[in-house]
Design a protein around this motif. Structure first.
Motif, PDB file in Angstrom:
ATOM      1  N   GLY A 175     -11.898  -6.040  17.292  1.00 30.34           N
ATOM      2  CA  GLY A 175     -11.348  -5.176  18.340  1.00 30.34           C
ATOM      3  C   GLY A 175     -10.667  -3.970  17.716  1.00 30.34           C
ATOM      4  N   ASP A 176      -9.431  -3.714  18.152  1.00 32.47           N
ATOM      5  CA  ASP A 176      -8.675  -2.564  17.633  1.00 32.47           C
ATOM      6  C   ASP A 176      -7.734  -2.959  16.499  1.00 32.47           C
ATOM      7  OD1 ASP A 176      -9.807  -0.710  19.258  1.00 32.47           O
ATOM      8  OD2 ASP A 176      -8.276  -0.786  20.808  1.00 32.47           O
ATOM      9  N   ARG A 177      -7.979  -4.117  15.877  1.00 33.49           N
ATOM     10  CA  ARG A 177      -7.049  -4.610  14.872  1.00 33.49           C
ATOM     11  C   ARG A 177      -7.756  -4.882  13.555  1.00 33.49           C
ATOM     12  NH1 ARG A 177      -2.430  -8.931  16.544  1.00 33.49           N
ATOM     13  NH2 ARG A 177      -3.760 -10.499  15.622  1.00 33.49           N
ATOM     14  N   VAL A 178      -7.145  -4.443  12.455  1.00 30.48           N
ATOM     15  CA  VAL A 178      -7.671  -4.814  11.143  1.00 30.48           C
ATOM     16  C   VAL A 178      -6.680  -5.784  10.516  1.00 30.48           C
ATOM     17  CG1 VAL A 178      -6.639  -2.796   9.951  1.00 30.48           C
ATOM     18  CG2 VAL A 178      -8.571  -3.998   8.914  1.00 30.48           C
ATOM     19  N   ARG A 179      -7.210  -6.882   9.971  1.00 31.22           N
ATOM     20  CA  ARG A 179      -6.356  -7.903   9.360  1.00 31.22           C
ATOM     21  C   ARG A 179      -6.555  -7.863   7.850  1.00 31.22           C
ATOM     22  NH1 ARG A 179      -3.655 -13.094  10.642  1.00 31.22           N
ATOM     23  NH2 ARG A 179      -4.091 -12.874  12.853  1.00 31.22           N
ATOM     24  N   CYS A 180      -5.445  -7.824   7.118  1.00 31.73           N
ATOM     25  CA  CYS A 180      -5.477  -7.765   5.664  1.00 31.73           C
ATOM     26  C   CYS A 180      -6.180  -8.995   5.091  1.00 31.73           C
ATOM     27  CB  CYS A 180      -4.043  -7.664   5.133  1.00 31.73           C
ATOM     28  SG  CYS A 180      -3.929  -7.790   3.340  1.00 31.73           S
ATOM     29  N   PRO A 181      -7.073  -8.801   4.100  1.00 31.16           N
ATOM     30  CA  PRO A 181      -7.800  -9.953   3.546  1.00 31.16           C
ATOM     31  C   PRO A 181      -6.920 -10.868   2.706  1.00 31.16           C
ATOM     32  CG  PRO A 181      -8.263  -7.983   2.245  1.00 31.16           C
ATOM     33  CD  PRO A 181      -7.450  -7.536   3.429  1.00 31.16           C
ATOM     34  N   PHE A 182      -5.809 -10.339   2.175  1.00 36.98           N
ATOM     35  CA  PHE A 182      -4.998 -11.121   1.229  1.00 36.98           C
ATOM     36  C   PHE A 182      -4.031 -12.075   1.926  1.00 36.98           C
ATOM     37  CE2 PHE A 182      -5.185  -8.131  -2.742  1.00 36.98           C
ATOM     38  CZ  PHE A 182      -6.563  -8.172  -2.679  1.00 36.98           C
ATOM     39  N   HIS A 183      -3.195 -11.547   2.810  1.00 33.40           N
ATOM     40  CA  HIS A 183      -2.107 -12.363   3.364  1.00 33.40           C
ATOM     41  C   HIS A 183      -2.012 -12.327   4.882  1.00 33.40           C
ATOM     42  CE1 HIS A 183      -0.735 -11.099  -0.802  1.00 33.40           C
ATOM     43  NE2 HIS A 183      -1.067 -12.369  -0.899  1.00 33.40           N
ATOM     44  N   GLY A 184      -2.976 -11.647   5.535  1.00 28.53           N
ATOM     45  CA  GLY A 184      -3.094 -11.795   6.991  1.00 28.53           C
ATOM     46  C   GLY A 184      -2.340 -10.815   7.859  1.00 28.53           C
ATOM     47  N   ALA A 185      -1.666  -9.808   7.290  1.00 24.97           N
ATOM     48  CA  ALA A 185      -0.980  -8.817   8.136  1.00 24.97           C
ATOM     49  C   ALA A 185      -2.013  -8.069   8.974  1.00 24.97           C
ATOM     50  CB  ALA A 185      -0.191  -7.833   7.280  1.00 24.97           C
ATOM     51  N   LYS A 192       5.821 -14.002  24.376  1.00 25.76           N
ATOM     52  CA  LYS A 192       5.610 -15.344  23.809  1.00 25.76           C
ATOM     53  C   LYS A 192       5.212 -15.230  22.338  1.00 25.76           C
ATOM     54  CE  LYS A 192       3.762 -17.395  28.062  1.00 25.76           C
ATOM     55  NZ  LYS A 192       2.533 -17.910  28.692  1.00 25.76           N
ATOM     56  N   CYS A 193       5.536 -16.262  21.582  1.00 21.31           N
ATOM     57  CA  CYS A 193       5.063 -16.332  20.191  1.00 21.31           C
ATOM     58  C   CYS A 193       3.678 -16.973  20.198  1.00 21.31           C
ATOM     59  CB  CYS A 193       6.011 -17.163  19.328  1.00 21.31           C
ATOM     60  SG  CYS A 193       5.486 -17.174  17.604  1.00 21.31           S
ATOM     61  N   GLU A 194       2.658 -16.175  19.847  1.00 21.73           N
ATOM     62  CA  GLU A 194       1.285 -16.689  19.859  1.00 21.73           C
ATOM     63  C   GLU A 194       0.591 -16.457  18.521  1.00 21.73           C
ATOM     64  OE1 GLU A 194       0.139 -16.603  24.513  1.00 21.73           O
ATOM     65  OE2 GLU A 194       0.044 -14.656  23.526  1.00 21.73           O
ATOM     66  N   SER A 195       1.384 -16.303  17.466  1.00 20.14           N
ATOM     67  CA  SER A 195       0.815 -16.046  16.138  1.00 20.14           C
ATOM     68  C   SER A 195       0.055 -17.254  15.606  1.00 20.14           C
ATOM     69  CB  SER A 195       1.940 -15.697  15.155  1.00 20.14           C
ATOM     70  OG  SER A 195       2.492 -14.456  15.490  1.00 20.14           O
ATOM     71  N   VAL A 196      -0.943 -16.967  14.787  1.00 19.81           N
ATOM     72  CA  VAL A 196      -1.723 -18.004  14.115  1.00 19.81           C
ATOM     73  C   VAL A 196      -1.146 -18.183  12.706  1.00 19.81           C
ATOM     74  CG1 VAL A 196      -4.024 -18.592  13.215  1.00 19.81           C
ATOM     75  CG2 VAL A 196      -3.795 -17.404  15.421  1.00 19.81           C
ATOM     76  N   PRO A 197      -0.814 -19.409  12.310  1.00 16.34           N
ATOM     77  CA  PRO A 197      -0.260 -19.610  10.957  1.00 16.34           C
ATOM     78  C   PRO A 197      -1.212 -19.096   9.869  1.00 16.34           C
ATOM     79  CG  PRO A 197       0.016 -21.602  12.282  1.00 16.34           C
ATOM     80  CD  PRO A 197      -0.860 -20.677  13.078  1.00 16.34           C
ATOM     81  N   PHE A 198      -0.621 -18.463   8.853  1.00 18.31           N
ATOM     82  CA  PHE A 198      -1.397 -17.931   7.723  1.00 18.31           C
ATOM     83  C   PHE A 198      -0.512 -18.028   6.490  1.00 18.31           C
ATOM     84  CE2 PHE A 198      -3.586 -15.122   4.921  1.00 18.31           C
ATOM     85  CZ  PHE A 198      -4.834 -14.810   5.452  1.00 18.31           C
ATOM     86  N   PHE A 199      -1.017 -18.642   5.423  1.00 20.99           N
ATOM     87  CA  PHE A 199      -0.229 -18.637   4.185  1.00 20.99           C
ATOM     88  C   PHE A 199      -1.151 -18.595   2.976  1.00 20.99           C
ATOM     89  CE2 PHE A 199      -0.792 -23.266   4.496  1.00 20.99           C
ATOM     90  CZ  PHE A 199      -0.918 -23.659   3.185  1.00 20.99           C
ATOM     91  N   TRP A 200      -0.549 -18.434   1.826  1.00 20.13           N
ATOM     92  CA  TRP A 200      -1.330 -18.327   0.597  1.00 20.13           C
ATOM     93  C   TRP A 200      -0.547 -18.977  -0.538  1.00 20.13           C
ATOM     94  CZ3 TRP A 200       1.756 -14.714   2.710  1.00 20.13           C
ATOM     95  CH2 TRP A 200       2.696 -14.090   1.894  1.00 20.13           C
ATOM     96  N   THR A 201      -1.274 -19.424  -1.541  1.00 18.77           N
ATOM     97  CA  THR A 201      -0.636 -19.928  -2.750  1.00 18.77           C
ATOM     98  C   THR A 201      -1.361 -19.322  -3.941  1.00 18.77           C
ATOM     99  OG1 THR A 201       0.138 -21.913  -3.914  1.00 18.77           O
ATOM    100  CG2 THR A 201      -2.045 -22.054  -2.930  1.00 18.77           C
TER     101      THR A 201
END
Length: 538
Positions: A71-81, A449-458
């Protein structure tokens, strides 16, 4: 790709204009990295319209051209911003700042991008904020100095809140980049501060360091602090995070037994381990990152854990085994299916670690990473609801059971939208920031509302494993690529649905999956099993 300027372009001396491509070069849903002067720009086409924004993520400068556009959003490949490609505004975390956005003009089938010369070198943009107006008698008190408090404070100011904001933290420094502590332990505090100290002064955000909340009087709307003072509030945010769980075996209090919680702890561990024998207790994310970091600095590194493989519960045995082999190649020794019976010492200092099997590991330093406990003890005696695990119970608006008291971050138990509002407690940096924003908007009666999808990295030995979703209770893992070749995408399946995914060297698959989950797509086991992964490009 760079194009020169055409004659007559950039006639306005304050603006640099560049011809960047032909109109037909990009189709809807496509991105291209172009140059105007020396500035790299992300050019995007969505719904027949061109837009241009900064090309680097505001978090750690990842190239957004390698990310996922949905859509109108680009998501960072590294950490999900995530960033809105029309405005450049940050819409999902981590990171704090938005992207610069640039003017695009399409003329005679050619696409031109214009950049103000004053902002040529800017790669990120702080959203506009107001400051405090002294006469306003309204106070919002933020307990905790982590990402949730910081984003809450900034969101309040971005939305024209002009009352008093006080942030109380037990740390010696203002909010800092905590995920870095276990990945790069020998860092200067100045390099990990999320904002410089003059930022807080500029926007009228008071930061009180080395203070803790002792109790909350919800009837009187007052918080008692560790220095004995009483601070009244009109609205309160509890974002106290979690603390490292200590060992509960004999010798836990010997000199050389450390927990990684504060910036100072990371420095101390680094210095204490140089050329010494280190034993890491715990084979999950903190333990494995610390072992990875120390592998070329300590004389020896041993990892002790209760499962068959590191990360076994969260990422599964295959990825756990691969991670273990990566560290074994750097001479890290593993003692798994094991528990610590006692920390042995001499003259008050650690000397060895006695395992349940009877084996003794020599140790000069012991680092403990065996889980966390929510910092909610100061709420005892108040009427605030906490669950059996001590997490503060909130709804989707980050509201507690007491009016005007909100909670955000690792200390909360909250309804997770991608799991049908199942109550969860997740310690992800990005989720804390998202919840801080939601709490602020709801304090201002802007119902969100908080509708974020969890995203993390190690990060292990410079390689990043990325993860999105919520995989608890998964019954099967479907792999693409090969784990043993250290290039894979893993789908976690529960009830014939993809509930989470992890990857290594498979970008931007996890970022794209996070966006598909965020936009409400239900991903099926059959899709994950298919050889054709074109559905990932939806």
């Amino acid at each position: 790709m760079s194009h020169g300027q055409e004659p007559g372009e950039g006639a306005d001396q304050g603006v640099l204009t560049g011809l960047v491509c032909q109109e037909a070069d990009l189709k809807d849903g496509q991105m291209k990295e172009v140059k105007v002067g020396d500035q790299e720009v992300l050019l995007v086409r969505t719904q027949g319209q061109y837009s241009a924004v900064g090309s680097r993520c505001s978090h750690y400068n990842a190239p957004l051209i390698k990310g996922a556009l949905v859509g109108d959003r680009v998501r960072c490949p590294f950490h999900g911003a995530c960033f809105n490609v029309r405005t450049g505004d940050i819409e999902e975390y981590p990171g704090l700042d938005s992207l610069p956005s640039y003017k695009v003009k399409v003329e005679d089938g050619k696409v031109y991008v214009s950049i103000n010369k004053n902002s040529l070198k800017l790669t990120k943009r702080v959203k506009e904020m107001c400051s405090m107006v002294p006469g306003i008698k309204h106070t919002i008190l933020l307990i905790g100095g982590g990402p949730a408090s910081l984003v809450c404070a900034e969101t309040l100011r971005q939305n024209c809140y002009q009352g008093r904001i006080i942030m109380v933290t037990k740390d010696n420094i203002p909010p800092f980049d905590k995920p870095k502590l276990s990945k790069a332990m020998n860092v200067d505090s100045s390099s990990i501060l999320l904002r410089p100290s003059d930022f807080y002064q500029q926007y009228g955000i008071e930061v009180w360091t080395q203070k803790e909340a002792v109790s909350v009087d919800t009837a009187d709307k007052a918080v008692k602090l560790s220095d004995g003072t009483l601070q009244h509030y009109d609205q309160l945010l509890i974002s106290t995070g979690c603390r490292a769980r200590p060992l509960d075996c004999p010798g836990w209090d010997l000199k050389g037994v450390t927990l990684l919680q504060r910036y100072e702890d990371a420095k101390e561990i680094h210095n204490a381990c140089l050329g010494q024998k280190a034993v890491v207790i715990g084979a999950s994310f903190i333990g494995m990152e610390v072992a990875s970091y120390l592998s070329d600095k300590a004389a020896s590194v041993a990892v002790v854990g209760p499962s068959r493989y590191p990360f076994e519960k969260s990422l599964g045995p295959e990825i756990g085994k691969m991670s273990m082999q990566m560290l074994e190649e750097q001479n890290v020794k593993f003692y798994l299916n094991e528990r610590v019976t006692e920390i042995q010492g001499e003259n008050g200092k650690v000397k060895g670690v006695l395992l349940k099997s009877g084996r003794v590991l020599e140790a000069d330093v012991v680092i403990v990473g065996i889980g966390v406990i929510p910092n909610s003890d100061f709420l005892l005696g108040s009427e605030l609801e906490v669950n059996s695990g001590k997490a503060v119970i909130v709804d989707k608006f980050m509201r507690t059971n007491i009016p005007d008291i909100f909670s955000a971050g690792d200390v909360t138990s909250f309804p997770l939208s991608i799991r049908g509002d199942q109550r969860v407690n997740v310690g992800h940096w990005q989720m804390s920031q998202a919840q801080g924003r939601v709490a602020a908007l709801n304090m201002l009666k802007k119902q969100t509302k908080c509708e974020s999808v969890p995203f993390f990295w190690t990060v292990l030995l410079g390689k990043s494993i990325r993860y999105t979703g919520y995989g608890e209770g998964y019954t099967e893992i479907i792999f693409k690529g090969k784990v043993e070749e250290r290039k894979f995408l893993a789908f976690y399946i529960k009830d014939d649905e993809v509930v989470a995914a992890a990857s290594l060297m498979f970008d931007p698959a996890v970022a794209r999956l996070a966006e598909l989950m965020a936009t409400g797509h239900v991903l099926t086991k059959a899709q994950a099993q298919a050889d054709d992964l074109s559905w990932l490009q939806m």
